[in-house]
Structure formats: C-alpha cells, structure tokens
Scaffold this motif. Structure first.
Motif, mmCIF file in Angstrom:
data_model
loop_
_atom_site.group_PDB
_atom_site.id
_atom_site.type_symbol
_atom_site.label_atom_id
_atom_site.label_comp_id
_atom_site.label_asym_id
_atom_site.label_seq_id
_atom_site.Cartn_x
_atom_site.Cartn_y
_atom_site.Cartn_z
ATOM 1 N N GLU A 36 0.830 -1.209 0.000
ATOM 2 C CA GLU A 36 0.000 0.000 0.000
ATOM 3 C C GLU A 36 0.867 1.262 0.000
ATOM 4 O O GLU A 36 0.615 2.203 -0.755
ATOM 5 C CB GLU A 36 -0.926 0.000 1.209
ATOM 6 C CG GLU A 36 -1.815 1.219 1.286
ATOM 7 C CD GLU A 36 -2.712 1.205 2.516
ATOM 8 O OE1 GLU A 36 -3.011 2.304 3.009
ATOM 9 O OE2 GLU A 36 -3.103 0.118 2.965
ATOM 10 N N ARG A 37 1.890 1.281 0.828
ATOM 11 C CA ARG A 37 2.753 2.464 0.913
ATOM 12 C C ARG A 37 3.533 2.685 -0.383
ATOM 13 O O ARG A 37 3.732 3.821 -0.803
ATOM 14 C CB ARG A 37 3.666 2.348 2.124
ATOM 15 C CG ARG A 37 2.901 2.736 3.389
ATOM 16 C CD ARG A 37 3.470 2.122 4.640
ATOM 17 N NE ARG A 37 2.624 2.415 5.796
ATOM 18 C CZ ARG A 37 1.487 1.777 6.075
ATOM 19 N NH1 ARG A 37 1.029 0.834 5.283
ATOM 20 N NH2 ARG A 37 0.788 2.084 7.144
ATOM 21 N N ARG A 42 4.265 5.746 -5.300
ATOM 22 C CA ARG A 42 4.298 5.791 -6.769
ATOM 23 C C ARG A 42 3.420 6.937 -7.273
ATOM 24 O O ARG A 42 3.813 7.717 -8.137
ATOM 25 C CB ARG A 42 3.829 4.462 -7.338
ATOM 26 C CG ARG A 42 4.039 4.303 -8.829
ATOM 27 C CD ARG A 42 3.551 2.912 -9.282
ATOM 28 N NE ARG A 42 4.075 2.534 -10.562
ATOM 29 C CZ ARG A 42 3.641 2.998 -11.723
ATOM 30 N NH1 ARG A 42 2.657 3.891 -11.749
ATOM 31 N NH2 ARG A 42 4.184 2.590 -12.855
ATOM 32 N N GLY A 43 2.207 7.033 -6.717
ATOM 33 C CA GLY A 43 1.307 8.127 -7.102
ATOM 34 C C GLY A 43 1.890 9.482 -6.751
ATOM 35 O O GLY A 43 1.809 10.432 -7.538
ATOM 36 N N ILE A 57 7.850 6.003 1.037
ATOM 37 C CA ILE A 57 8.952 5.073 0.775
ATOM 38 C C ILE A 57 9.674 4.757 2.075
ATOM 39 O O ILE A 57 10.038 3.603 2.323
ATOM 40 C CB ILE A 57 9.908 5.626 -0.301
ATOM 41 C CG1 ILE A 57 9.211 5.603 -1.669
ATOM 42 C CG2 ILE A 57 11.204 4.800 -0.345
ATOM 43 C CD1 ILE A 57 10.024 6.209 -2.802
ATOM 44 N N GLY A 58 9.857 5.753 2.928
ATOM 45 C CA GLY A 58 10.475 5.507 4.231
ATOM 46 C C GLY A 58 9.677 4.506 5.052
ATOM 47 O O GLY A 58 10.247 3.608 5.693
ATOM 48 N N ALA A 60 7.643 2.221 3.820
ATOM 49 C CA ALA A 60 7.772 0.924 3.151
ATOM 50 C C ALA A 60 9.093 0.262 3.528
ATOM 51 O O ALA A 60 9.139 -0.947 3.784
ATOM 52 C CB ALA A 60 7.653 1.087 1.637
ATOM 53 N N ILE A 61 10.170 1.042 3.575
ATOM 54 C CA ILE A 61 11.475 0.500 3.976
ATOM 55 C C ILE A 61 11.397 -0.020 5.411
ATOM 56 O O ILE A 61 11.902 -1.113 5.709
ATOM 57 C CB ILE A 61 12.589 1.554 3.819
ATOM 58 C CG1 ILE A 61 12.852 1.824 2.334
ATOM 59 C CG2 ILE A 61 13.872 1.106 4.521
ATOM 60 C CD1 ILE A 61 13.772 3.008 2.061
ATOM 61 N N ASP A 62 10.765 0.728 6.296
ATOM 62 C CA ASP A 62 10.604 0.276 7.686
ATOM 63 C C ASP A 62 9.876 -1.059 7.749
ATOM 64 O O ASP A 62 10.234 -1.947 8.530
ATOM 65 C CB ASP A 62 9.835 1.309 8.506
ATOM 66 C CG ASP A 62 10.652 2.545 8.852
ATOM 67 O OD1 ASP A 62 11.889 2.506 8.711
ATOM 68 O OD2 ASP A 62 10.035 3.545 9.271
ATOM 69 N N ILE A 63 8.846 -1.213 6.940
ATOM 70 C CA ILE A 63 8.078 -2.461 6.946
ATOM 71 C C ILE A 63 8.919 -3.605 6.410
ATOM 72 O O ILE A 63 8.926 -4.704 6.977
ATOM 73 C CB ILE A 63 6.764 -2.304 6.155
ATOM 74 C CG1 ILE A 63 5.834 -1.332 6.879
ATOM 75 C CG2 ILE A 63 6.085 -3.663 5.961
ATOM 76 C CD1 ILE A 63 4.605 -0.933 6.086
ATOM 77 N N VAL A 64 9.650 -3.370 5.330
ATOM 78 C CA VAL A 64 10.521 -4.414 4.778
ATOM 79 C C VAL A 64 11.562 -4.818 5.819
ATOM 80 O O VAL A 64 11.855 -6.008 6.004
ATOM 81 C CB VAL A 64 11.175 -3.954 3.450
ATOM 82 C CG1 VAL A 64 12.274 -4.906 3.022
ATOM 83 C CG2 VAL A 64 10.106 -3.833 2.362
ATOM 84 N N GLU A 65 12.100 -3.846 6.529
ATOM 85 C CA GLU A 65 13.074 -4.163 7.584
ATOM 86 C C GLU A 65 12.410 -4.925 8.732
ATOM 87 O O GLU A 65 13.038 -5.772 9.368
ATOM 88 C CB GLU A 65 13.767 -2.895 8.083
ATOM 89 C CG GLU A 65 14.726 -2.285 7.068
ATOM 90 C CD GLU A 65 15.892 -3.199 6.689
ATOM 91 O OE1 GLU A 65 16.311 -4.044 7.510
ATOM 92 O OE2 GLU A 65 16.385 -3.068 5.558
ATOM 93 N N SER A 66 11.143 -4.656 8.999
ATOM 94 C CA SER A 66 10.406 -5.419 10.010
ATOM 95 C C SER A 66 10.224 -6.867 9.566
ATOM 96 O O SER A 66 10.348 -7.791 10.371
ATOM 97 C CB SER A 66 9.038 -4.792 10.277
ATOM 98 O OG SER A 66 9.170 -3.549 10.903
#
Length: 135
Positions: A36-37, A42-43, A57-58, A60-66
């Motif tokens: 979602e983020r 992107r939009g 994007i920040g 999203a990066i936090d979630i990927v790191e989680s």
C-alpha cells in the motif's frame, strides 16, 4: 521495528486487528502495508509530491526491515537466509527509488513483494502455526 509498524496501524485505527492477529496474519498485514505504501509513493512520485513520496517510501522500507527482523534463521534455514538477502535488496531498491525518482524500482519491489505474499497467502490454515513467535 515491528512495534513502530504497530504504532502506524494504531494511527490508522486497525490496532484491534493487530492485537488479535496470529503471527501468520501479522506478516500478511506487513506485506499488505508495504504494498500500500509503495502504491501511494508511486502516485506521489508521479504527481511530483516529493515530501509524500519520501514519507511513504520511508515507511515501506521500515516495513521491509520489520519483515527482515521477523525472520527466524534457526527455523527457516536456507529459505530464511534467501529472504533476508531479498528483503535487504528490496530496501536498497526502495532507497534508490526515493533518491532517483525511479518508478521502475518501485514496480520491481512491488512485483517481488506480491510474489512472496502470494506464497505466504497460499500456506494452508493447518500449517500457519500460530504458536511460532514472531521475533
């Protein structure tokens, strides 16, 4: 890091789902949140909204790191190591997307996350093992 994302869910009014979710569902929610983020980023990128793009994007990066932090290398073995490397790559690509306004990088990470999420979603309910702790 998972606590940081729980705070984001609290702000969005879905903490009650987080509080009762199984470890399996929590990971599923992280995938959904990252996707979602990235879509919002992107939009924002296309609209020239630099602040919103960077914020999303920040997150999203936090979630990927989680997701990366939740890996249990003792149980996951080789697959866990491969996912760790893939999550690290995704975080790097998201950073590049932010720095260079690369929609292609956002699309690449979206595709990768969707593939992993599809595999996760395909786990039969009897194998979702709610007793496994999320680290």
């Amino acid at each position: 890091m998972i606590n940081k994302n729980i705070e984001q869910y609290r702000q969005q009014g879905i903490l009650s789902e987080v509080a009762v979710a199984s470890p399996y569902r929590l990971i599923q929610m992280l995938y959904e949140g990252a996707l979602e983020r990235i879509a919002v980023a992107r939009g924002a990128m296309q609209a020239g909204n630099i602040a919103k793009k960077g914020e999303q994007i920040g997150k999203a990066i936090d979630i990927v790191e989680s997701l990366r932090a939740a890996l249990d290398h003792d149980i996951g073995g080789e697959l866990s190591g491969q996912l760790d490397a893939l999550y690290e790559y995704m975080a790097f690509r998201l950073l590049q997307a932010n720095l260079h306004n690369e929609i292609e990088a956002l699309d690449e990470v979206t595709r990768l996350l969707r593939e992993i999420k599809a595999g996760w979603d395909a786990i039969p309910p009897e194998e979702q093992n709610p007793q496994l702790p999320v680290r």
